[in-house]
Write an enzyme that holds these catalytic residues in place. Structure first.
Site, PDB file in Angstrom:
ATOM      1  N   PHE A 276       0.805  -1.217   0.000  1.00  0.00           N
ATOM      2  CA  PHE A 276       0.000   0.000   0.000  1.00  0.00           C
ATOM      3  C   PHE A 276       0.836   1.265   0.000  1.00  0.00           C
ATOM      4  O   PHE A 276       1.744   1.422   0.830  1.00  0.00           O
ATOM      5  CB  PHE A 276      -0.897   0.052   1.243  1.00  0.00           C
ATOM      6  CG  PHE A 276      -2.036  -0.908   1.223  1.00  0.00           C
ATOM      7  CD1 PHE A 276      -3.244  -0.571   0.619  1.00  0.00           C
ATOM      8  CD2 PHE A 276      -1.907  -2.170   1.791  1.00  0.00           C
ATOM      9  CE1 PHE A 276      -4.301  -1.474   0.589  1.00  0.00           C
ATOM     10  CE2 PHE A 276      -2.952  -3.068   1.766  1.00  0.00           C
ATOM     11  CZ  PHE A 276      -4.151  -2.721   1.165  1.00  0.00           C
ATOM     12  N   ASP A 277       0.513   2.147  -0.920  1.00  0.00           N
ATOM     13  CA  ASP A 277       0.893   3.538  -0.732  1.00  0.00           C
ATOM     14  C   ASP A 277       0.107   4.024   0.487  1.00  0.00           C
ATOM     15  O   ASP A 277      -1.018   3.571   0.724  1.00  0.00           O
ATOM     16  CB  ASP A 277       0.512   4.352  -1.968  1.00  0.00           C
ATOM     17  CG  ASP A 277       0.602   5.835  -1.712  1.00  0.00           C
ATOM     18  OD1 ASP A 277       1.694   6.318  -1.398  1.00  0.00           O
ATOM     19  OD2 ASP A 277      -0.450   6.507  -1.807  1.00  0.00           O
TER      20      ASP A 277
END
Length: 240
Positions: free
Chosen positions: A13-14
């Site tokens: 995840f960003d």
């Protein structure tokens, strides 16, 4: 054709922009300074100015660089260009909130996948972000850990090396992010499967995120983390 969600072991995840609402964090802080100094600002204008200043040559790591960014954009917004306000904008990162659906979606996804954070933010900021997200991550990578920022392929390679040390590969990863520039384009170039969370689907433009030279059609596309988590849930139900 996109692979099934159950085929992935890891969801990377960003964080800033995908899970943490940095645009509201920045504009709320600037609005507070404006109110105290008798000025009115437009949030979208402020984000456009932020975006230009953030990617100037010689920028520091995020969010430390917000102190410098403030001194660049303050005169254009009619705000006082005083160092104390730049420090205030930088430190506001410690209280930025997650999007309303982030923590619950991550908690659900963590039941079926190992979650890995990949953020251009420094470690001190991620420590605060993780608390807002209820600490869902199996592993975390920051700009301090990688020595670089996305979309540099070297950042992704650090994560590939990590999963490789566990006997897995990048094919076991689904990369989830809102930034076309920092994440979706480069993940495609690196032959990863990706999922675009279009946080600004109801707004025009790219806000505080740099506009990509080319739009990349993602493997998966959702408007929110809640929608993504629901799709994963339904997909896994179909397999049982």
């Amino acid at each position: 054709m996109a692979r099934g969600f159950s085929e992935f072991k890891y969801l990377t995840f960003d964080v800033v922009g995908t899970l943490i609402d940095f645009e509201s964090g920045i504009t709320n802080c600037l609005a507070g300074i404006a109110a105290e100094t008798g000025v009115a600002i437009d949030g979208e204008e402020a984000l456009a100015l932020y975006r230009q200043a953030r990617y100037m040559p010689g920028a520091a790591l995020f969010p430390d660089d917000l102190a410098r960014v403030y001194t660049v954009i303050a005169p254009q917004l009619g705000l006082p260009a005083e160092e104390k306000y730049g420090v205030r904008l930088r430190d506001s990162a410690s209280v930025w909130k997650g999007f309303p659906d982030s923590a619950a979606a991550l908690a659900e996804l963590a039941k079926s996948h190992k979650l890995i954070a990949m953020t251009n933010a420094r470690r001190w900021a991620l420590d605060h972000f993780e608390k807002k997200l209820a600490s869902p991550f199996f592993a975390t990578f920051t700009a301090d850990d990688t020595g670089t920022e996305k979309p540099d392929p070297a950042f992704f390679q650090k994560v590939f090396d990590f999963v490789s040390s566990r006997g897995d590969s990048k094919d076991d990863i689904l990369h989830v992010a809102q930034s076309q520039y920092h994440d979706i384009g480069i993940s495609r170039a690196l032959a990863m499967t990706n999922c675009w969370i279009e946080r600004r689907h109801a707004q025009k433009g790219y806000g505080g995120t740099i506009e990509p030279k080319h739009f990349t059609v993602p493997d998966y596309h959702f408007n929110s983390m809640a929608d993504f988590a629901a799709a994963v849930r339904e997909s896994l139900k179909e397999r049982t």
